[in-house]
Design an enzyme around this catalytic site. Structure first.
Site, PDB file in Angstrom:
ATOM      1  N   HIS A   1      33.734 -24.411  52.000  1.00  0.00           N
ATOM      2  CA  HIS A   1      32.441 -23.714  51.886  1.00  0.00           C
ATOM      3  C   HIS A   1      31.366 -24.378  52.753  1.00  0.00           C
ATOM      4  CE1 HIS A   1      29.436 -21.245  49.687  1.00  0.00           C
ATOM      5  NE2 HIS A   1      28.652 -22.284  49.909  1.00  0.00           N
ATOM      6  N   GLU A   2      31.247 -25.684  52.608  1.00  0.00           N
ATOM      7  CA  GLU A   2      30.195 -26.390  53.357  1.00  0.00           C
ATOM      8  C   GLU A   2      30.514 -26.455  54.851  1.00  0.00           C
ATOM      9  OE1 GLU A   2      27.523 -26.800  51.903  1.00  0.00           O
ATOM     10  OE2 GLU A   2      28.235 -26.545  49.856  1.00  0.00           O
TER      11      GLU A   2
ATOM     12  N   HIS B   1      29.002 -23.425  56.482  1.00  0.00           N
ATOM     13  CA  HIS B   1      27.575 -23.621  56.797  1.00  0.00           C
ATOM     14  C   HIS B   1      27.400 -24.537  58.009  1.00  0.00           C
ATOM     15  CE1 HIS B   1      26.222 -21.518  53.276  1.00  0.00           C
ATOM     16  NE2 HIS B   1      26.684 -22.412  52.418  1.00  0.00           N
TER      17      HIS B   1
END
Length: 455
Positions: free
Chosen positions: A21-22, A25
């Protein structure tokens, strides 16, 4: 031992999903030219960190494992007077609204991409799965009323071809959520072996099933169950009731107390329901009929009393290897991810309007338990579980709740429509409201987790 396995399996699931997920980003932020100050796995106080790269980005592990974050150069988070003019051009809020949307959306999209790749890999590798072959339904069930008698192989649901039992169950889940009857295409062998197969279509109404029952074995209520083999005895435990009564490995159980036994499940259920009561068993041994009387011993587990005769009864269903070529597997991975995301959103919507109980909200304890269970079953089950949790994480992060990615995307959507960003005051109020909503959801989830453990 199981506790340590569960803990390790949960840590791997959590670590993989947070990092993916990170990374979404982080990679899109770098691609958009935004300076990244820190990439953290975990929240709160940093307990370990190293700096790498031209920007000397800090890669950190923080003390609270439930989450992570990517910290970018952002004028809203402190005084940037000492930042160079060159770096200020890479500050987050100076980027176009479309770049900010891309950076925020990249986290959930990375979770969806992980699920697609996992499903595609599993479909390409080939997954041994139970075939969608049906057990004889109870006479009062809707399946029996629709004309099913057991032994049918389901080939399509609502016109969509299926290969495995889970495909059948998945289509039935969606039918219950959408409150639509299900049409099954089935085939079964004709009585005359030279006549080939009999094809027919039946319609199963699902209005008797509520969305709250989806977590349980709701198919059995409809009369739809997985076919199992005949009750042919396996290993007989020495000095157990079965051996003392004269039962032998290879015996085919035909009836108990005059009631026909269609399969191994029916035999096990009959024995369990008769602790301490003598059972008259009709069987075939080497093709010859025989009658044996056996009395199941009384057993007790967690306060539940049941009968047992200490003999193995193989109940492995017919299996098929569901495999596809790379492109087809990728397509099925995309379809599975899309369908699961849509169903998750529908369930959330039904919880909001009160059609589905909030007991369906699960937290870290339940996720850890399932992680341990699937890891013990095997790698395929474990990877499938990671894919499903990754989808749930992606969907939940896209909900329009302030502090989540979906909340920020809502702000940027307003900015696109109005031409100006939302006010800082409104953002601060929404932030507090979002934290309150998340804390409430977490309390509900933990409460449900504890209830499941003690119930």
């Amino acid at each position: 031992m199981h506790f340590l396995q569960t803990l390790l399996a949960f840590a791997v699931v959590l670590g993989v999903l947070i990092i993916v997920h990170e990374l979404g980003h982080y990679l899109v932020a770098r691609w958009c030219g935004v300076k990244v100050l820190r990439f953290s796995v975990g929240m709160g106080k940093v307990i370990y960190s190293r700096r790498f790269g031209k920007d000397q980005t800090e890669w950190a592990v923080s003390i609270l494992p439930l989450g992570g974050y990517v910290k970018m150069l952002d004028a809203r988070e402190g005084n940037l007077s000492d930042v160079s003019a060159e770096d200020m051009q890479r500050e987050f809020t100076r980027q176009s609204v479309w770049r900010r949307i891309a950076i925020v959306a990249a986290g959930p999209l990375a979770n969806f991409l992980l699920a697609i790749l996992l499903f595609a890999g599993l479909y390409s590798y080939g997954i041994p799965e139970p075939a969608p072959k049906l057990r004889a339904p109870a006479e009062q069930s809707v399946a029996h009323q629709a004309g099913l008698r057991g032994g049918e192989l389901v080939t399509a649901v609502n016109g969509e071809p299926i290969q495995i039992w889970n495909d059948l169950r998945w289509q039935m889940v969606q039918a219950v959520i959408n409150k639509k009857a299900v049409t099954l295409d089935v085939e079964r062998a004709a009585a005359d072996p030279h006549a080939g197969k009999i094809m027919r279509t039946v319609t199963i109404p699902v209005d008797s099933i509520s969305a709250e029952e989806l977590e349980g074995d709701f198919l059995v209520k409809l009369g739809i169950d997985l076919a199992r083999p005949r009750a042919i005895l396996g290993q007989v435990v020495p000095d157990g009731p079965a051996m003392l009564a004269g039962l032998q490995s290879g015996d085919l159980i035909v009836a108990v107390n005059g009631v026909a036994i269609p399969d191994g499940v029916a035999f096990v259920d009959t024995v369990r329901a008769a602790p301490g009561k003598m059972l008259k068993i009709d069987l075939l041994r080497d093709g010859k009929p025989l009658v044996v009387n056996v009395t199941p011993e009384v057993a007790d587990k967690d306060g539940q009393v049941f009968g047992r005769i200490k003999v193995e009864v193989p109940m492995m269903p017919d299996m098929v290897l569901a495999s596809h070529g790379p492109l087809a597997a990728l397509g099925k991975g995309v379809q599975k991810t899309w369908d699961t995301s849509a169903m998750t959103l529908k369930m959330v919507g039904k919880m909001i309007v009160g059609e589905v109980s909030w007991k369906n909200v699960t937290g870290p304890i339940t996720i850890a338990d399932y992680a341990g269970q699937t890891a013990r079953i095997g790698l395929i089950s474990y990877l499938s579980f990671i894919a499903f949790v990754s989808i749930s994480l992606g969907v939940m992060n896209l909900l329009p709740i302030p502090v989540l990615d979906g909340g920020h995307l809502l702000y940027y959507a307003v900015e696109v429509l109005t031409g100006r960003p939302v006010s800082e005051r409104f953002g601060a109020i929404a932030q507090r409201a979002g934290i309150g909503i998340l804390m409430t959801l977490m309390l509900v989830a933990v409460f449900n987790d504890i209830n499941r453990l003690i119930s």
